[in-house]
Design a protein around this motif. Structure first.
Motif, mmCIF file in Angstrom:
data_model
loop_
_atom_site.group_PDB
_atom_site.id
_atom_site.type_symbol
_atom_site.label_atom_id
_atom_site.label_comp_id
_atom_site.label_asym_id
_atom_site.label_seq_id
_atom_site.Cartn_x
_atom_site.Cartn_y
_atom_site.Cartn_z
ATOM 1 N N THR A 1 41.372 3.683 81.308
ATOM 2 C CA THR A 1 42.376 3.694 80.011
ATOM 3 C C THR A 1 43.299 2.726 80.077
ATOM 4 N N TYR B 1 35.957 1.701 79.005
ATOM 5 C CA TYR B 1 37.263 1.792 78.923
ATOM 6 C C TYR B 1 37.936 2.003 77.300
ATOM 7 N N LYS C 1 39.310 11.070 79.809
ATOM 8 C CA LYS C 1 38.539 10.381 80.603
ATOM 9 C C LYS C 1 37.423 11.257 80.954
ATOM 10 N N ASN D 1 41.574 2.740 74.797
ATOM 11 C CA ASN D 1 42.721 2.699 74.669
ATOM 12 C C ASN D 1 43.107 4.028 73.696
ATOM 13 N N PRO D 2 44.063 4.973 74.509
ATOM 14 C CA PRO D 2 44.503 6.176 73.800
ATOM 15 C C PRO D 2 45.277 5.766 72.436
#
Length: 452
Positions: free
Chosen positions: A411, A379, A395, A381-382
């Motif tokens: 994400t 995982y 990804k 987080n952008p």
């Protein structure tokens, strides 16, 4: 003695502040943000600043020392005032050295395992009632504070971090401790934002070894070629003491240490932890404890906080969380849980959270890091990438870097946890690995939802 902390809310800084307060020093501090658990612990000891933010008026000539945290900036107004008044300014590690320079200093360094090894040594010393100073990077069962400094101790056990000392002192922390006994557990590239090449990173460990006091010791893991090269370049007056994985056996999910005719059951497990046990044993022998004293204590050691920490369990499932984030830690932790419970399925989740792990140039270091899991989820987080002002990653970039068919990339933390809630956890273990929180996941609550 009056000491002021600039950026007192940091994990290490607030613990040092408490330790000095308990030693009888007059302690003050400031920060532009303070969160729990630091906030609550500072408040408990009456050390929480009365207001948030920087104020040069806090700095006066009667302050003996200012301790500058890494969270502050080089243009901090309180720092400028202290410089103007000529008050001695120390980084966190500099001040720890000042407090322990007349004691035998044991410094535990390495890219992985240093918190666990330091914790093991502290547990053994406490169990055997040996007085000591210490600094460790995790909360330990039975220890009120992560730092302790006393007038009547003759030994100091210090975790040696290779990250930078302060905004105005760019030396790695462990260069400042000048150990009498040094330990190196492993070298695996990390902190790409500070050490842009692996060669530059390795050089920091060579400097660490070069700073061992005359007639000191270097205790090192013999299974890491980079560690061996560094340790074997130590000066002629420095004793070289290699160690390897401790002899052991595993039965029904329990690891037993083997020593001659005796066996010792452990709460902890995994190849890295068995290496860590050997390293801790060698340190304890060098500072005067016996093998018997070590083994009698280590059987009750349950690990440091967030290092393969058991969250919840049932008769057929276990959930662990771990601080693992670098490729070597990820690989070792995943393999440890799979080896310990070979008859159970392993689902492993990790969060790319640190500067290095989210750096596109570093991603390829994760090649095969989660291959031992039956199912693996990564995982990121952008928004975290944008906040750190890094080049965006996709990804597909992450999937390619991990180079393993069992890996899926997410994400959305909510999407990932919802997926976990749909799974059958019979004869299945869960491993959550991050230096963050998967964007606010309550691990205890998640475990209860999954396993009930």
């Amino acid at each position: 003695m009056k000491v002021h902390f600039i950026a007192i809310g940091g994990s290490a800084m607030h613990n040092l502040a408490i330790a000095l307060h308990l030693k009888g020093y007059e302690v003050s501090g400031s920060d532009d943000e303070i969160f729990d658990p630091s906030k609550g612990r500072l408040a408990k000891y009456g050390l929480l600043p009365d207001s948030i933010g920087w104020d040069p008026a806090r700095i006066s000539k009667d302050i003996n020392s200012v301790i500058l945290g890494m969270h502050a900036r080089a243009d901090n107004p309180e720092l400028a005032k202290a410089q103007e008044l000529g008050i001695p300014i120390f980084s966190y590690p500099e001040y720890l050295y000042e407090q322990t320079k007349n004691k035998k200093r044991v410094v535990i360094g390495g890219s992985h395992g240093k918190t666990s090894i330091t914790s093991m040594i502290l547990h053994v010393l406490q169990h055997n009632h040996v007085k000591h100073d210490y600094m460790v990077g995790a909360q330990l069962e039975g220890f009120e504070c992560m730092v302790s400094l006393k007038e009547d101790s003759t030994i100091a056990i210090l975790e040696g971090d290779e990250y930078l000392s302060s905004p105005i002192d760019r030396r790695p922390k462990f260069h400042l401790y000048q150990p009498n006994i040094a330990l190196l557990s492993g070298i695996a590239w990390d902190h790409i934002n500070v050490f842009p090449t692996f060669e530059n990173y390795v050089e920091q460990f060579q400097i660490f070894v070069d700073k061992i006091e005359p007639n000191g010791d270097i205790i090192y893991y013999d299974g890491d070629e980079n560690v061996k090269l560094v340790a074997q370049k130590s000066r002629a007056d420095v004793s070289q003491i290699p160690y390897d994985t401790h002899p052991h056996r595993i039965e029904k999910g329990i690891t037993y240490l083997l020593d001659e005719e005796r066996e010792y059951p452990l709460h902890i497990f995994g190849e890295h932890n068995l290496q860590n046990v050997s390293g801790a044993l060698n340190v304890c022998l060098r500072i005067g404890l016996s093998k018997g004293q070590f083994y009698a204590a280590i059987i009750s050691f349950k690990g440091a906080s967030k290092r393969l920490e058991l969250v919840t369990q049932t008769s057929s499932s276990l959930m662990y969380k771990d601080f693992a984030h670098s490729p070597s830690k990820l690989k070792a932790t995943t393999q440890a849980l799979k080896d310990q419970f070979p008859d159970r399925k392993l689902i492993a989740c990790m969060e790319l959270h640190t500067f290095s792990s989210l750096n596109k140039d570093f991603l390829d270091e994760y090649d095969g890091a989660m291959k031992d899991a039956d199912e693996a989820f990564v995982y990121f987080n952008p928004h975290t990438i944008a906040h750190k002002k890094l080049t965006p990653i996709s990804k597909e970039d992450v999937k390619k870097a991990f180079n393993s068919e069992n890996v899926r990339v997410y994400t959305s933390s909510e999407e990932l946890t919802n997926l976990l809630k749909e799974k059958d956890w019979n004869d299945t273990n869960l491993l959550m690995m991050t230096s963050g929180t998967f964007d606010g996941v309550d691990f205890k609550k998640l475990g209860e939802e999954l396993f009930t």
